[in-house]
Design an enzyme around this catalytic site. Structure first.
Site, PDB file in Angstrom:
ATOM      1  N   ASP A  42      -3.004   2.491  -6.349  1.00 53.24           N
ATOM      2  CA  ASP A  42      -1.922   2.507  -5.151  1.00 53.24           C
ATOM      3  C   ASP A  42      -1.682   1.482  -4.215  1.00 53.24           C
ATOM      4  OD1 ASP A  42      -3.955   3.147  -3.718  1.00 53.24           O
ATOM      5  OD2 ASP A  42      -3.036   4.985  -2.721  1.00 53.24           O
ATOM      6  N   GLU A  43      -2.364   0.367  -4.547  1.00 57.08           N
ATOM      7  CA  GLU A  43      -2.526  -0.857  -3.906  1.00 57.08           C
ATOM      8  C   GLU A  43      -2.564  -2.320  -4.351  1.00 57.08           C
ATOM      9  OE1 GLU A  43      -5.381  -2.035  -0.080  1.00 57.08           O
ATOM     10  OE2 GLU A  43      -5.700  -0.406  -1.099  1.00 57.08           O
ATOM     11  N   ASP A  85       0.794  -1.168  -0.063  1.00 55.75           N
ATOM     12  CA  ASP A  85      -0.006  -0.173   0.153  1.00 55.75           C
ATOM     13  C   ASP A  85       1.029   1.232   0.029  1.00 55.75           C
ATOM     14  OD1 ASP A  85      -2.122   1.757  -0.054  1.00 55.75           O
ATOM     15  OD2 ASP A  85      -2.676   1.259   2.294  1.00 55.75           O
TER      16      ASP A  85
END
Length: 395
Positions: A110-111, A16
């Site tokens: 973003d993960e 993350d």
């Protein structure tokens, strides 16, 4: 941190990126380093998309009205969303992920989850792989990422959030219960504010207390959710990491304890299903184009009806409206219904995702996206029952 050795289990890493949007802004403009950077919509009606850790000290958080954020942090650096730039950096980060394993499941821009079970022969123990990924991302982009390493997706995701920013938590299979037991139940995704209140009344505040509660009792109190909570409290999560090219559709279905016999009741259920599917899509950062309605009658005859939209969507209202039109092509109100389901296919991964879009020229669409962003934040914090359409409220 000592290296933990894994035997006969999956090796999952949840990664993350830390305060991704503001971190990209700092990367592009180092003068912003150490300052409270807030990325979001317009001053008048916009909401916060993401805030740097310096800004979070002032109580700034995602989905917060920008006007409120400005009051709390008047000296903050307020910047507009630059989605094209974030996607560019995200693509680079995901290329790094794929260097270590082909089994990469995007959760959002973003993960991601990575299954590195088959990568240990090349790169060494899972903890070492996580360290190499973190170092590579930092070296090539200057950004930091927090990682959780565990035998399951559920535990890995919790672990990645424990020591942000730039954290690395390793949970071996033998230590899953030791890791989970002391955690408060609010750490479990889907356990919203109301469920937490009910659990407190039952003197259940931690994973340990939840795990030690008889599953039959939890099922009686919470239904299927009670069974799921018990399994997760024990660290049981058999879900596989699904690479983006293997994801064909996202959907949700519900079998009813009593057959549905009216059109209004069926539409009410479709509204709930449509919102659940939309939340899952935004959480994974995908949009879909083909809506499929699944209907199973009380005689166990099952049918599906599909239609393809002009534009991809992740909006619950649009999914619901489309499903209602498909419902007209069934025998609802003529034959009792025991199951309904909605799914979307023709997915576009890492599309508009769960984040706020500033590029849609349609004013109504912009409002829906702002609303969805706010609802997603509330769902993540309080559970998916925290905000419901009035139609779904009993009584």
């Amino acid at each position: 941190m000592k290296t933990k050795f894994y035997l006969n289990s999956k090796h999952i890493i949840h990664l993350d990126m830390d305060a991704f949007y503001p971190s990209v802004e700092v990367m592009d403009n180092p003068a912003l380093n150490g300052k409270p950077v807030i990325v979001g919509g317009s001053k008048e009606r916009g909401v916060v998309s993401s805030a740097s850790y310096e800004a979070r000290k002032f109580g700034i958080h995602s989905a917060q009205p920008m006007a409120q954020a400005r009051r709390r942090c008047p000296n903050g650096i307020f910047l507009p969303v630059r989605m094209s730039r974030y996607k560019e950096v995200s693509k680079h980060v995901f290329e790094i992920f794929h260097h270590f394993t082909p089994l990469v499941e995007p959760v959002s821009i973003d993960e991601a989850f990575l299954d590195v079970t088959g990568s240990t022969r090349i790169f060494g123990q899972p903890e070492n792989i996580a360290k190499m990924i973190k170092k590579t991302i930092c070296t090539q982009t200057g950004l930091t990422v927090s990682a959780g390493v565990a035998p399951s997706k559920f535990v890995a995701k919790i672990a990645s959030d424990i020591d942000k920013p730039d954290g690395l938590i390793v949970v071996p299979r033998s230590g899953v219960r030791e890791f989970l037991d002391p955690l408060p139940v609010k750490k479990m995704w889907g356990v919203g504010k109301m469920t937490q209140v009910t659990l407190r009344r039952l003197n259940i505040r931690s994973f340990r207390e939840l795990r030690q509660t008889p599953v039959t009792f939890l099922e009686k109190k919470f239904g299927k959710q009670g069974v799921n909570m018990h399994q997760l409290a024990m660290g049981v999560d058999e879900r596989d990491v699904i690479p983006e090219h293997d994801v064909k559709s996202i959907g949700h279905e519900q079998t009813f304890p009593h057959d549905i016999t009216s059109l209004d009741a069926a539409k009410k259920e479709l509204l709930a299903l449509g919102n659940k599917v939309a939340r899952r899509m935004r959480r994974k950062g995908v949009t879909g184009k083909t809506v499929t309605l699944k209907v199973k009658y009380n005689d166990f005859v099952q049918i599906t009806r599909s239609t393809t939209l002009p534009k991809r969507t992740d909006d619950g209202l649009e999914i619901y409206s489309t499903a209602c039109r498909l419902l007209e092509k069934t025998e609802v109100a003529i034959k009792p219904i025991r199951l309904l389901g909605i799914s979307l296919s023709q997915l576009n991964l890492l599309g508009m995702g769960i984040q706020l879009s500033l590029f849609d020229q349609n004013s109504s669409s912009q409002k829906r996206q702002r609303l969805n962003s706010t609802l997603d934040s509330l769902d993540e914090k309080f559970g998916d029952q925290s905000v419901l359409p009035a139609t779904l409220l009993d009584g």
